[in-house]
Scaffold this active site. Sequence first.
Site: not given
Ligand code: PXP
Length: 242
Positions: A6, A44
């Site tokens: 991400n 978003r």
């Molecule tokens: N999965 C989803 C659906 C999310 O919304 C997020 C955060 O944006 C993540 C995974 C990743 O989380 P992190 O940034 O804590 O690794």
Amino acid sequence: MRLYINVDHVATVRQARGTDEPDPVRAAVLAELGGADGITVHLREDRRHIQDRDVELLLRTARTPVNLELTVDEEVLRLAERWKPHQATFVPEKRQEVTTEGGLNVGPASADRLREALERLHAVGIRTSLFIDPDLDSVRRSADLGPTAIELHTGEYANANSAAERIEQVTRLEAATDLARGLGLAVHAGHGLTYENVIPVAAIPGCEELNIGHSVISRSVLTGIERAVRDMKELILRAREG
Ligand code: PXP
């Protein structure tokens, strides 16, 4: 097991200055070079980090599948139908939250909206996923809505304060995974996973995809800073030599 990276936080840094760097699309290319199996971005409603331009460019340049996180909002849904990413994951969104807090409400109050949104995305060939808390009731309700996959929220696991609590949370994730697989759903997991806590989740049989953002982007800032300073220093010293 697939690892989707991400890159939202790269856009967060860019938006803090309102310039064009760092570019999350460039970060995605580098993540792919590092072995990412896919790239995740959350568009978003408030466009806090990822912008429409980022998704459009990413879809044109990514060599790996793109997972678009979105909420049930007509404008974003229309964009998803037009863009046709490989995968779309529905997540809850609250304006005041720092990050996605808790899984989707898949109860009767939101079932019709979610079912309709899933059908719309399936109709244009998009693989779908619902981000839910790892409880059996949420898994059963999700299966009724007809997504391709569920993504189990690992936040409570990540926040566990003791070894016993961590084991309890892994057991919960395993039970939710088994039920989901039995109901014909693919299982993903994510949120709050770090270099310290990822292994037990990565080891869950039946879970086929992890989504990780914050921890990887955080580490990349630290592992990259030495080189970045050296590059800047070299430039400055060269200016003095000339
Ligand atoms: N999965 C989803 C659906 C999310 O919304 C997020 C955060 O944006 C993540 C995974 C990743 O989380 P992190 O940034 O804590 O690794």
